[in-house]
Motif scaffolding. Structure first.
Motif, PDB file in Angstrom:
ATOM      1  N   TYR A 144       0.867  -1.168   0.000  1.00 47.97           N
ATOM      2  CA  TYR A 144       0.000   0.000   0.000  1.00 47.97           C
ATOM      3  C   TYR A 144       0.908   1.224   0.000  1.00 47.97           C
ATOM      4  O   TYR A 144       1.834   1.321   0.812  1.00 47.97           O
ATOM      5  N   ARG A 145       0.644   2.139  -0.926  1.00 49.61           N
ATOM      6  CA  ARG A 145       1.438   3.363  -0.977  1.00 49.61           C
ATOM      7  C   ARG A 145       0.452   4.515  -1.124  1.00 49.61           C
ATOM      8  O   ARG A 145      -0.298   4.568  -2.100  1.00 49.61           O
ATOM      9  N   GLY A 146       0.417   5.377  -0.150  1.00 50.56           N
ATOM     10  CA  GLY A 146      -0.583   6.443  -0.226  1.00 50.56           C
ATOM     11  C   GLY A 146      -0.065   7.759   0.299  1.00 50.56           C
ATOM     12  O   GLY A 146       0.852   7.820   1.127  1.00 50.56           O
ATOM     13  N   LEU A 147      -0.630   8.807  -0.217  1.00 44.70           N
ATOM     14  CA  LEU A 147      -0.274  10.151   0.239  1.00 44.70           C
ATOM     15  C   LEU A 147      -1.539  10.870   0.695  1.00 44.70           C
ATOM     16  O   LEU A 147      -2.552  10.887  -0.006  1.00 44.70           O
ATOM     17  N   VAL A 148      -1.455  11.453   1.883  1.00 45.81           N
ATOM     18  CA  VAL A 148      -2.523  12.349   2.327  1.00 45.81           C
ATOM     19  C   VAL A 148      -1.882  13.711   2.509  1.00 45.81           C
ATOM     20  O   VAL A 148      -0.927  13.861   3.271  1.00 45.81           O
ATOM     21  N   LYS A 149      -2.395  14.680   1.758  1.00 44.12           N
ATOM     22  CA  LYS A 149      -1.766  15.998   1.791  1.00 44.12           C
ATOM     23  C   LYS A 149      -2.793  17.058   2.144  1.00 44.12           C
ATOM     24  O   LYS A 149      -3.867  17.120   1.539  1.00 44.12           O
ATOM     25  N   PHE A 150      -2.463  17.874   3.146  1.00 45.69           N
ATOM     26  CA  PHE A 150      -3.333  18.988   3.522  1.00 45.69           C
ATOM     27  C   PHE A 150      -2.625  20.287   3.169  1.00 45.69           C
ATOM     28  O   PHE A 150      -1.545  20.556   3.671  1.00 45.69           O
ATOM     29  N   SER A 151      -3.233  21.087   2.320  1.00 44.36           N
ATOM     30  CA  SER A 151      -2.635  22.378   2.002  1.00 44.36           C
ATOM     31  C   SER A 151      -2.905  23.348   3.158  1.00 44.36           C
ATOM     32  O   SER A 151      -3.711  23.072   4.053  1.00 44.36           O
ATOM     33  N   GLY A 152      -2.243  24.490   3.107  1.00 50.45           N
ATOM     34  CA  GLY A 152      -2.410  25.490   4.165  1.00 50.45           C
ATOM     35  C   GLY A 152      -3.835  25.986   4.257  1.00 50.45           C
ATOM     36  O   GLY A 152      -4.321  26.360   5.332  1.00 50.45           O
ATOM     37  N   ASN A 153      -4.518  25.917   3.148  1.00 52.38           N
ATOM     38  CA  ASN A 153      -5.885  26.441   3.090  1.00 52.38           C
ATOM     39  C   ASN A 153      -6.928  25.434   3.588  1.00 52.38           C
ATOM     40  O   ASN A 153      -8.062  25.786   3.903  1.00 52.38           O
ATOM     41  N   ALA A 154      -6.521  24.172   3.647  1.00 52.88           N
ATOM     42  CA  ALA A 154      -7.489  23.095   3.908  1.00 52.88           C
ATOM     43  C   ALA A 154      -7.770  22.940   5.395  1.00 52.88           C
ATOM     44  O   ALA A 154      -7.689  21.850   5.961  1.00 52.88           O
ATOM     45  N   THR A 155      -8.129  24.024   6.038  1.00 52.56           N
ATOM     46  CA  THR A 155      -8.370  23.954   7.476  1.00 52.56           C
ATOM     47  C   THR A 155      -9.646  23.159   7.757  1.00 52.56           C
ATOM     48  O   THR A 155     -10.554  23.091   6.929  1.00 52.56           O
ATOM     49  N   GLY A 156      -9.684  22.559   8.927  1.00 46.77           N
ATOM     50  CA  GLY A 156     -10.879  21.797   9.319  1.00 46.77           C
ATOM     51  C   GLY A 156     -11.050  20.512   8.539  1.00 46.77           C
ATOM     52  O   GLY A 156     -12.116  19.916   8.526  1.00 46.77           O
ATOM     53  N   SER A 157     -10.000  20.066   7.883  1.00 43.13           N
ATOM     54  CA  SER A 157     -10.113  18.865   7.057  1.00 43.13           C
ATOM     55  C   SER A 157      -9.701  17.641   7.848  1.00 43.13           C
ATOM     56  O   SER A 157      -8.997  17.735   8.840  1.00 43.13           O
ATOM     57  N   ARG A 158     -10.150  16.493   7.365  1.00 40.78           N
ATOM     58  CA  ARG A 158      -9.722  15.290   8.057  1.00 40.78           C
ATOM     59  C   ARG A 158      -9.612  14.079   7.132  1.00 40.78           C
ATOM     60  O   ARG A 158     -10.252  14.003   6.095  1.00 40.78           O
ATOM     61  N   ASN A 159      -8.748  13.190   7.569  1.00 45.31           N
ATOM     62  CA  ASN A 159      -8.549  11.939   6.832  1.00 45.31           C
ATOM     63  C   ASN A 159      -8.580  10.784   7.811  1.00 45.31           C
ATOM     64  O   ASN A 159      -8.091  10.879   8.923  1.00 45.31           O
ATOM     65  N   PHE A 160      -9.176   9.705   7.359  1.00 48.41           N
ATOM     66  CA  PHE A 160      -9.066   8.455   8.102  1.00 48.41           C
ATOM     67  C   PHE A 160      -8.511   7.392   7.161  1.00 48.41           C
ATOM     68  O   PHE A 160      -9.039   7.182   6.080  1.00 48.41           O
ATOM     69  N   SER A 161      -7.432   6.772   7.574  1.00 46.62           N
ATOM     70  CA  SER A 161      -6.837   5.711   6.749  1.00 46.62           C
ATOM     71  C   SER A 161      -6.761   4.416   7.541  1.00 46.62           C
ATOM     72  O   SER A 161      -6.374   4.424   8.711  1.00 46.62           O
ATOM     73  N   GLN A 162      -7.110   3.344   6.866  1.00 52.14           N
ATOM     74  CA  GLN A 162      -6.966   2.028   7.481  1.00 52.14           C
ATOM     75  C   GLN A 162      -6.361   1.085   6.452  1.00 52.14           C
ATOM     76  O   GLN A 162      -6.907   0.896   5.368  1.00 52.14           O
ATOM     77  N   ASN A 212      -1.141  22.646   7.507  1.00 53.13           N
ATOM     78  CA  ASN A 212      -1.883  23.456   8.484  1.00 53.13           C
ATOM     79  C   ASN A 212      -2.033  22.682   9.782  1.00 53.13           C
ATOM     80  O   ASN A 212      -1.896  21.462   9.824  1.00 53.13           O
ATOM     81  N   GLN A 213      -2.310  23.410  10.839  1.00 56.90           N
ATOM     82  CA  GLN A 213      -2.346  22.810  12.181  1.00 56.90           C
ATOM     83  C   GLN A 213      -3.757  22.386  12.569  1.00 56.90           C
ATOM     84  O   GLN A 213      -4.003  21.938  13.667  1.00 56.90           O
ATOM     85  N   ASP A 214      -4.667  22.556  11.668  1.00 53.63           N
ATOM     86  CA  ASP A 214      -6.072  22.464  12.023  1.00 53.63           C
ATOM     87  C   ASP A 214      -6.749  21.270  11.363  1.00 53.63           C
ATOM     88  O   ASP A 214      -7.961  21.221  11.231  1.00 53.63           O
ATOM     89  N   SER A 215      -5.955  20.327  10.911  1.00 48.59           N
ATOM     90  CA  SER A 215      -6.543  19.161  10.258  1.00 48.59           C
ATOM     91  C   SER A 215      -6.265  17.910  11.082  1.00 48.59           C
ATOM     92  O   SER A 215      -5.311  17.869  11.853  1.00 48.59           O
ATOM     93  N   ILE A 216      -7.108  16.927  10.885  1.00 49.64           N
ATOM     94  CA  ILE A 216      -6.996  15.719  11.698  1.00 49.64           C
ATOM     95  C   ILE A 216      -6.721  14.507  10.808  1.00 49.64           C
ATOM     96  O   ILE A 216      -7.386  14.315   9.793  1.00 49.64           O
TER      97      ILE A 216
END
Lengths: 369, 251
Positions: free
Chosen positions: A260-278, A300-304
């Motif tokens: 499995y090879r995956g990238l989760v990327k949050f830009s500076g603008n993507a506040t309040g965003s979230r990802n769940f990976s399993q 950004n500091q605002d993503s989960i």
């Protein structure tokens, strides 16, 4: 993925486009869809009848310079599937494209372009197969999805290209670029069941450009014989409050290699965003392997982000328990594997799910010692 | 008429001799209890009868319904009517319990040349069982033993047993993890199956379970063989004097 598919699918009420050796041979339910303004045809027909749409969108998500195989595809592709769903229209049936490589010493370079206009919905299924050949064949497709504001695209794949033999001779090289873009409030959901091909490199991705957009990736990859699968996704969070879910199930048997090879990327603008990976791996036997490479890039500091990963083996005790209930070893393994893949298989349209289960069972035959 | 006959059995597990010259005969319709301390080989005996992979048979023979049991695969033994209630039933995540029950049931029906049931028919049959025994049928919708409490796992074993209607039932420490109410229910369920033709082998440490399922014959096992066979009165000796009392009595 049986031929003759035309009778079969007409009976089951699924619109089908068949692409053999990159040439679209049959599209069904054309007229019925036309009444709703839905366009479902080959790329070559679209070039003739809807050039404005093609010009606007083709290459807009995967530019020809994206990667080596995308460039190759862009240079030589001959045909493929085209879908356009008009505004506020729910496509009344599953759309299916069936790809088959028949010719020898050839590659398949088809192209798929799906545009879901504002507020529309479409569920699209893609099936692949190829007969047995000793030589390796290349499949280098490009798939582009465009989900406009409030639109939803559900894209399901069952990939059953010839995997080669137990010595690693023959089989398809499956190097595919698949990417979708989500505008505001839109959703793209990729579901794939990968059982075929000698080598698979494939990362169906979502660019979550619009605020509140959603990307999903559900994957089962089975490698047995000498197959290698390197697959995963990229979730690029650009808009605010964007959400993505990644569920990856890798199964390895015999000498199979599964990554499995995956990238989760949050830009500076993507506040309040979230990802769940399993990412779960299941090993059958001693000579196979499973690898997980999750990449995370947060601006950004605002993503989960949540990431869970497990690796398990089908245990002898589990097998014995099922055998003590009268179930033979092969059926026991397929029961365990189907259970393992449950979360992904339930995302598939029903008929497709039945097919996927059968395919997993067939692929697993002879995988246990 | 005997259903199971074990003759001079010798078994090793991981290069260690666990069963050494064991003889046992179970007739149709009989309930046998096999008691003994930890490590005496009683669970290994259950594994040998069911064909567990870790067991290596060095000598002796087992005849089941007049057939050579040791030459059969585990699934064939099961389909011919041997059912073991596991001490620790395994979890099969993602596999719906009802689907599992259906699979096992229909495989056995097919093996016996009997009619297979579809999901609706099977559900009806199972609901009759759960209602009769007061089992919460929520366990049908859950994944096989996944996240089940000890009691739920044993209840699920009972449900499988009642559905599969085995001829020889092996209960491996059935009372572990069960409270008195659950044990009572399990006992009632098993008694329901006892029609004079089915046989049971109860493997247990404690007397407790024998209050609910009455054995016709009690065996005490030690050092890989049966050292004493008798009726329920042996249990009382064990209660009074412990296993040491039995060993001393025979030596």
């Amino acid at each position: 993925m049986g031929i003759p598919l035309e009778e079969q699918k007409i009976l089951s009420g699924v619109a089908v486009d068949a692409v053999f050796d990159s040439v679209s041979v049959v599209t069904t339910f054309h007229e019925h869809l036309k009444e709703k303004g839905i366009i479902f045809c080959s790329i070559s027909e679209a070039a003739k009848n809807h050039p404005e749409l093609l010009k606007k969108y083709l290459g807009s998500v995967v530019p020809y310079s994206d990667n080596y195989f995308a460039t190759l595809n862009s240079a030589v592709f001959t045909d493929g599937s085209f879908v356009y769903i008009p505004k506020n229209t729910r496509c009344p049936m599953e759309l299916s494209t069936y790809f088959r490589i028949n010719a020898q010493n050839t590659g398949q370079f088809e192209r798929t372009l799906i545009i879901a206009d504002e507020g529309s919905y479409v569920s699209y299924n893609e099936g692949c197969s190829a007969p047995q050949r000793d030589e390796n064949q290349l499949h280098a497709a490009v798939v582009e999805l465009i989900a406009h504001k409030d639109a939803q695209i559900k894209y399901s794949t069952i990939q059953n290209w010839y995997p080669g033999d137990s010595e690693g001779k023959g089989g398809i090289y499956n190097f595919v670029t698949k990417r979708g873009i989500c505008h505001e409030n839109a959703k793209i959901s990729w579901t794939q069941v990968e059982t075929g091909s000698a080598i698979t490199w494939k990362y169906p991705s979502c660019i979550l450009k619009g605020d509140n957009s959603v990307g999903e990736f559900y994957s089962v990859a089975l490698t047995t014989l000498k197959q290698q699968a390197d697959t995963g996704t990229k979730m690029i969070h650009l808009g605010k409050n964007t959400k993505s879910t990644i569920i990856s199930k890798g199964i390895s048997a015999l000498n199979g290699k599964n990554s499995y090879r995956g990238l989760v990327k949050f830009s500076g603008n993507a506040t309040g965003s979230r990802n769940f990976s399993q990412c779960d791996s299941l090993l059958i036997g001693e000579n196979c392997s499973a690898h997980t490479f999750p990449y995370l890039d947060t601006a950004n500091q605002d993503s989960i982000v949540e990431h869970e990963a497990t690796t398990s083996k089908i245990s002898d005790e589990q097998l014995f328990y099922l055998r003590q209930r009268g179930i033979n070893p092969e059926d026991s393994v397929s029961l365990i594997v189907n259970g393992f893949c449950k979360e992904v298989l339930k995302e598939l349209p029903m008929e497709f799910a039945v097919e996927a289960r059968e395919l997993l069972n067939i692929s697993l035959e002879g995988s246990i010692g | 008429m005997s259903i199971l006959e074990i003759d001079n059995l010798e078994v090793e597990v991981e290069d260690k001799k666990i069963i050494d010259g064991l003889n046992l005969k179970i007739n149709r319709g009989e309930v046998h209890a096999l008691m003994g301390q930890n490590g005496c080989g009683k669970s290994t005996l259950a594994k040998t009868i069911t064909g567990h992979f870790a067991v290596k048979v060095l000598g002796g023979a087992i005849t089941y319904k007049n057939r050579d049991l040791l030459s059969m695969e585990p699934e064939e033994r099961a389909n011919r009517g041997i059912f073991m209630s596991f001490q620790s039933p395994r979890e099969i995540p993602g596999v719906n319990n009802l689907y599992f029950l259906k699979t096992a049931y229909n495989i056995k029906q097919e093996f016996l040349g009997k009619e297979e049931l579809n999901s609706a028919q099977l559900l009806k049959k199972i609901k009759e069982l759960t209602e009769e025994l007061g089992i919460d049928d929520k366990i049908l919708k859950r994944y096989v033993n996944d996240g089940f409490s000890g009691g739920e796992k044993k209840t699920n074993e009972l449900l499988q047993m009642l559905l599969l209607e085995p001829d020889l039932i092996i209960l491996d420490e059935i009372d572990s993890g069960l409270d008195i109410d659950a044990l009572k229910r399990v006992g009632e369920g098993i008694n329901k199956l006892l029609d004079g033709n089915r046989s049971v082998l109860i493997i247990t440490h404690y007397k407790r379970v024998l209050d609910y399922i009455k054995p016709d014959v009690v065996h005490v096992m030690s050092g890989g063989k049966i050292i004493k066979t008798g009726d329920i009165s042996i249990v009382n000796i064990l209660e009074d004097k412990g296993y040491g009392g039995i060993s001393n009595a025979t030596s």
